[in-house]
Enzyme design. Structure first.
Site, PDB file in Angstrom:
ATOM      1  N   HIS A  73      37.296  33.854  45.257  1.00 52.41           N
ATOM      2  CA  HIS A  73      35.935  34.276  44.929  1.00 52.41           C
ATOM      3  C   HIS A  73      35.033  34.059  46.131  1.00 52.41           C
ATOM      4  O   HIS A  73      35.216  33.099  46.881  1.00 52.41           O
ATOM      5  CB  HIS A  73      35.397  33.464  43.744  1.00 52.41           C
ATOM      6  N   ASP A 130      38.334  37.001  36.136  1.00 55.50           N
ATOM      7  CA  ASP A 130      39.237  38.085  35.733  1.00 55.50           C
ATOM      8  C   ASP A 130      40.656  37.623  35.453  1.00 55.50           C
ATOM      9  O   ASP A 130      41.475  38.403  34.956  1.00 55.50           O
ATOM     10  CB  ASP A 130      39.256  39.150  36.846  1.00 55.50           C
TER      11      ASP A 130
END
Ligand code: SDX
Length: 428
Positions: free
Chosen positions: A307, A364
């Site tokens: 991320h 996700d």
């Protein structure tokens, strides 16, 4: 006394103000840098560049903190409804009973889409990816409501567009799914709440009324809240920059959907399940896949990992991982993919490459497992992300407009050819 940053260029020192945020974040205000020094800054991917001052969402990537308007997602996901959170993000405060009732009533009465829009679906190929349909129809809503195109719209007109977007995106999305599976569309029902209405439009059939399972509706409510906003991510920044040209809100949101579709962004939830299914079918040891993910010559990446901001666990991934276990248990589903995901997570988190780069599971990584358990097909996963993110995008756009921010227009450093003269075709 405000803090100052000093930048030295060719022996000349320039002073730039330092901005301090409400959580003590520091930002160097470079508004005057070019006029003072002639220089601009360069930051590919805006990894270190703030594009705005925002009061919508606070992220602390090092400590895995995420708050919407000051409320933690742990509290909101556990205690609030998605519509309450949508109100909070858009209006800045949690609604009282009458405000929530009005908000819900205004959304409920706009859930239908114009019958002319049904013809759009007939024009798409039967297996059209729902994200392509959703992005197009959202922008097309602006042609059905031309007043929304007026850059000098009133607050009331903006509010009406917000209701229409929140109300119609579930209908547009569910009908895109029906197009994908070749089933007749199901119209919205005003006696159902937001999640129930969406599930009913997705799964009801003429011969078989869909029975809403509260476990499924609750899981959906939690997932939508966890996706509702995430400060200046790729799609929210897209919504803001498109809106900064005074394009209408429908088109700005449509642009956000398109940015979200990318597999490096919201499209990762579909890519994660496709990756897990591939690993499951392949049967080779997980270490082989980790090696592939680390190999710079191999395009394979561990989707759902890493991320830009979180250099610790994505707090949403923690909540979704637990919710996935709960939903599978309550629905009595044995999904081998969740075991593969957990093993993959453990192998990666103990691997030097991933540890050195602070690569952890993101929002996700586990969300697709729940969507799958709720009966939602892979091609709809990113649409689910967009459904959740809609109030966040609206809140970001509204803040940008209310703050009268200038049109977004970054500078560049030119590295092309210096001036040269035209050479005729015969002489080339
Ligand atoms: C979302 O920004 C947001 O807030 C987004 C989001 C939201 O709510 O809006 O949180 C939603 O988009 C989550 C991210 C979903 N994407 C994926 O899961 C795709 C897989 N992840 C990566 O592609 C990547 O981690 C990104 C895109 C998420 C972040 O990329 P960055 O910040 O540009 O970091 P990078 O690509 O420069 O990676 C740094 C290093 C590189 O190696 P080195 O060059 O240092 O040797 O880490 C490696 C990368 O190769 N790396 C990975 C990896 N992610 C990063 N290696 C293998 N597998 C991965 N998943």
């Amino acid at each position: 006394m405000s803090e100052i940053a000093e930048v030295k260029i060719n022996g000349q020192t320039y002073e730039l103000p330092i901005i301090t945020g409400s959580e003590d974040e520091k930002g160097i205000d470079i508004t005057k840098l070019r006029s003072l020094s002639g220089a601009v800054t360069l930051d590919s991917g805006y990894k270190n560049t703030g594009s705005t001052k925002s009061a919508v969402t606070y992220l602390d990537g090092e400590n895995g903190i995420l708050r919407y308007r000051g409320y933690s997602i742990e509290e909101l996901a556990g205690k609030a409804s998605f519509i309450e959170v949508a109100y909070l993000l858009i209006n800045g405060e949690l609604p009282n009973k009458s405000q929530l009732a009005d908000f819900e009533a205004n959304i409920t009465k706009h859930t239908l889409i114009h019958e002319d829009m049904k013809r759009f679906y007939e024009a798409y190929p039967s297996k059209a990816h729902p994200m392509g349909i959703v992005a197009s129809l959202l922008c097309s809503l602006s042609t059905f409501y031309p007043d929304s195109q007026n850059p000098n719209r009133t607050e009331e007109e903006i509010e009406l567009t917000i209701y229409r977007l929140l109300a119609k995106l579930p209908t547009i999305s569910a009908w895109a799914y029906k197009n994908f599976v070749g089933h007749p569309v199901v119209y919205p029902k005003n006696n159902l709440n937001y999640e129930e209405n969406f599930l009913n439009m997705m799964f009801s059939l003429p011969a078989e009324k869909y029975k809403i399972d509260p476990v499924v509706a609750d899981a959906l409510n939690k997932l939508l809240i966890l996706h509702a906003d995430h400060e200046q991510n790729c799609s929210a920044s897209t919504v803001r920059i498109v809106g900064s040209s005074h394009a209408n809100l429908y088109s700005s949101i449509s642009a956000g959907v398109i940015a979200l579709w990318g597999p490096l962004h919201g499209g990762a939830n579909q890519a994660v399940i496709e990756m897990l299914e591939k690993i499951h079918a392949d049967g080779t040891p997980l270490e082989n896949w980790i090696a592939k993910a680390k190999d710079k010559d191999d395009p394979f990446r561990l989707m759902g990992f890493g991320h830009r901001v979180y250099k610790n666990f994505d707090p949403r991934a923690k909540i979704i991982k637990k919710a996935a276990d709960d939903v599978l248990e309550k629905l009595g589903i044995e999904d081998p993919l969740i075991e593969i995901a957990k093993e993959l997570e453990q192998v990666a988190l103990n691997d030097e490459y991933f540890k050195a780069r602070n690569l952890y599971p993101n929002v996700d990584f586990y969300s697709g497992i729940i969507y799958k358990a709720l009966g939602i097909p892979t091609e709809m996963f990113t649409v689910m992300f967009a459904l959740g993110r809609l109030p966040g995008w609206i809140a970001q756009w509204k803040e940008m407009i209310e703050n009268k921010e200038p049109i977004g227009r970054p500078r560049q450093i030119y590295v092309g050819e210096n001036e040269r003269s035209y050479v005729s075709l015969e002489d080339r």
